[in-house]
Design a protein around this motif. Structure first.
Motif, PDB file in Angstrom:
ATOM      1  N   LYS A 144     -36.963  18.751  -1.366  1.00  0.00           N
ATOM      2  CA  LYS A 144     -38.108  19.203  -2.159  1.00  0.00           C
ATOM      3  C   LYS A 144     -37.858  20.561  -2.795  1.00  0.00           C
ATOM      4  O   LYS A 144     -38.231  20.812  -3.951  1.00  0.00           O
ATOM      5  CB  LYS A 144     -39.362  19.258  -1.289  1.00  0.00           C
ATOM      6  CG  LYS A 144     -39.989  17.897  -1.015  1.00  0.00           C
ATOM      7  CD  LYS A 144     -41.420  18.054  -0.540  1.00  0.00           C
ATOM      8  CE  LYS A 144     -42.148  16.726  -0.547  1.00  0.00           C
ATOM      9  NZ  LYS A 144     -43.594  16.889  -0.275  1.00  0.00           N
ATOM     10  N   ASN A 147     -35.790  20.381  -5.825  1.00  0.00           N
ATOM     11  CA  ASN A 147     -36.627  19.991  -6.961  1.00  0.00           C
ATOM     12  C   ASN A 147     -37.381  21.201  -7.505  1.00  0.00           C
ATOM     13  O   ASN A 147     -37.496  21.377  -8.726  1.00  0.00           O
ATOM     14  CB  ASN A 147     -37.611  18.907  -6.518  1.00  0.00           C
ATOM     15  CG  ASN A 147     -38.534  18.458  -7.639  1.00  0.00           C
ATOM     16  OD1 ASN A 147     -39.727  18.312  -7.450  1.00  0.00           O
ATOM     17  ND2 ASN A 147     -38.003  18.246  -8.821  1.00  0.00           N
ATOM     18  N   SER A 152     -35.967  19.529 -11.326  1.00  0.00           N
ATOM     19  CA  SER A 152     -35.573  18.132 -11.417  1.00  0.00           C
ATOM     20  C   SER A 152     -35.292  17.632 -10.009  1.00  0.00           C
ATOM     21  O   SER A 152     -34.891  18.402  -9.135  1.00  0.00           O
ATOM     22  CB  SER A 152     -34.319  17.983 -12.284  1.00  0.00           C
ATOM     23  OG  SER A 152     -33.953  16.627 -12.405  1.00  0.00           O
ATOM     24  N   SER A 153     -35.506  16.344  -9.791  1.00  0.00           N
ATOM     25  CA  SER A 153     -35.246  15.779  -8.467  1.00  0.00           C
ATOM     26  C   SER A 153     -33.744  15.749  -8.204  1.00  0.00           C
ATOM     27  O   SER A 153     -32.926  15.730  -9.131  1.00  0.00           O
ATOM     28  CB  SER A 153     -35.815  14.361  -8.362  1.00  0.00           C
ATOM     29  OG  SER A 153     -35.083  13.465  -9.175  1.00  0.00           O
ATOM     30  N   GLU A 184     -40.458  14.668  -5.144  1.00  0.00           N
ATOM     31  CA  GLU A 184     -40.768  15.808  -6.000  1.00  0.00           C
ATOM     32  C   GLU A 184     -41.638  16.823  -5.269  1.00  0.00           C
ATOM     33  O   GLU A 184     -42.338  16.490  -4.314  1.00  0.00           O
ATOM     34  CB  GLU A 184     -41.453  15.331  -7.284  1.00  0.00           C
ATOM     35  CG  GLU A 184     -40.552  14.471  -8.157  1.00  0.00           C
ATOM     36  CD  GLU A 184     -41.183  14.156  -9.496  1.00  0.00           C
ATOM     37  OE1 GLU A 184     -42.389  14.454  -9.672  1.00  0.00           O
ATOM     38  OE2 GLU A 184     -40.476  13.616 -10.363  1.00  0.00           O
TER      39      GLU A 184
END
Length: 206
Positions: A144, A147, A152-153, A184
């Motif tokens: 997480k 992200n 961005s993931s 995310e």
């Protein structure tokens, strides 16, 4: 690339080697992960030069409402986990930026693929000892925070660098352990408390 950072967390736990790594240490909760900064400069004010000081942000929140010892332990664990994995997430972001910029200087796809192999090998060698020391919950938090730092993931980042097949493999591998590289970060929703802790840690207030 990032998968080697993230999921050596899982499979390295089955590897008996690597004991005694420097990463096997307790987190000092009294020391901030990021030291507050102060910049001094000059600016023009009514025709004269004047000194100014640029300080780090200071965040003021109401006290966290912890009504039980279980909640207190969970909050302390969150702070400890953020302090441990946030630096790694920031390092990943820096690696991505530097790798992307260098790839733009290479002449063709073959040269880029060769460089990516070297990057993967170096990341695996450098980060595996650190990943071995992360818990399962810290590994999920790292996904997480990557992200958050990269906008961005982890899955999309891997797809951009490694292509859909290899990124799909790592996503499937993560899924078998109940994690997802597509996860995310929701700073205003489910991760609101985490965001508060991250900001305080970044500012050196925790």
């Amino acid at each position: 690339m990032l998968a080697l950072c993230l999921f050596s967390t899982v499979w390295a736990q089955t590897d008996p080697s690597g004991k005694g790594n420097p990463e096997d240490r307790e987190v000092d909760m009294n020391n901030p992960t990021f030291v507050p900064t102060m910049k001094v400069g000059k600016t023009l004010l009514d025709g004269d030069s004047a000194l100014f000081m640029d300080l780090s942000n200071v965040y003021v929140y109401p006290p966290v409402e912890l009504t039980s010892s279980k909640q207190q332990k969970a909050y302390s664990r969150l702070v400890r986990n953020v302090k441990k994995v946030l630096p790694i997430a920031k390092e990943c972001n820096q690696i991505i930026i530097e790798t992307y910029e260098y790839l733009q200087t290479l002449p063709d796809k073959r040269a880029k693929d060769e460089h990516m192999k070297l990057v993967e090998k170096d990341i695996y060698h450098s980060y595996k000892p650190r990943m071995k020391k992360l818990t399962y919950s810290q590994g999920k938090l790292l996904i997480k925070l990557i992200n958050r730092e990269c906008n961005s993931s982890a899955y999309n980042i891997m797809k951009a660098f490694l292509g859909p097949i290899r990124s799909g493999f790592w996503q499937a591998f993560a899924w078998t352990f109940g994690a997802s590289l597509k996860k995310e970060y929701d700073a205003e929703g489910t991760d609101r408390l985490t965001e508060r802790v991250v900001l305080l840690v970044e500012a050196g207030q925790l």
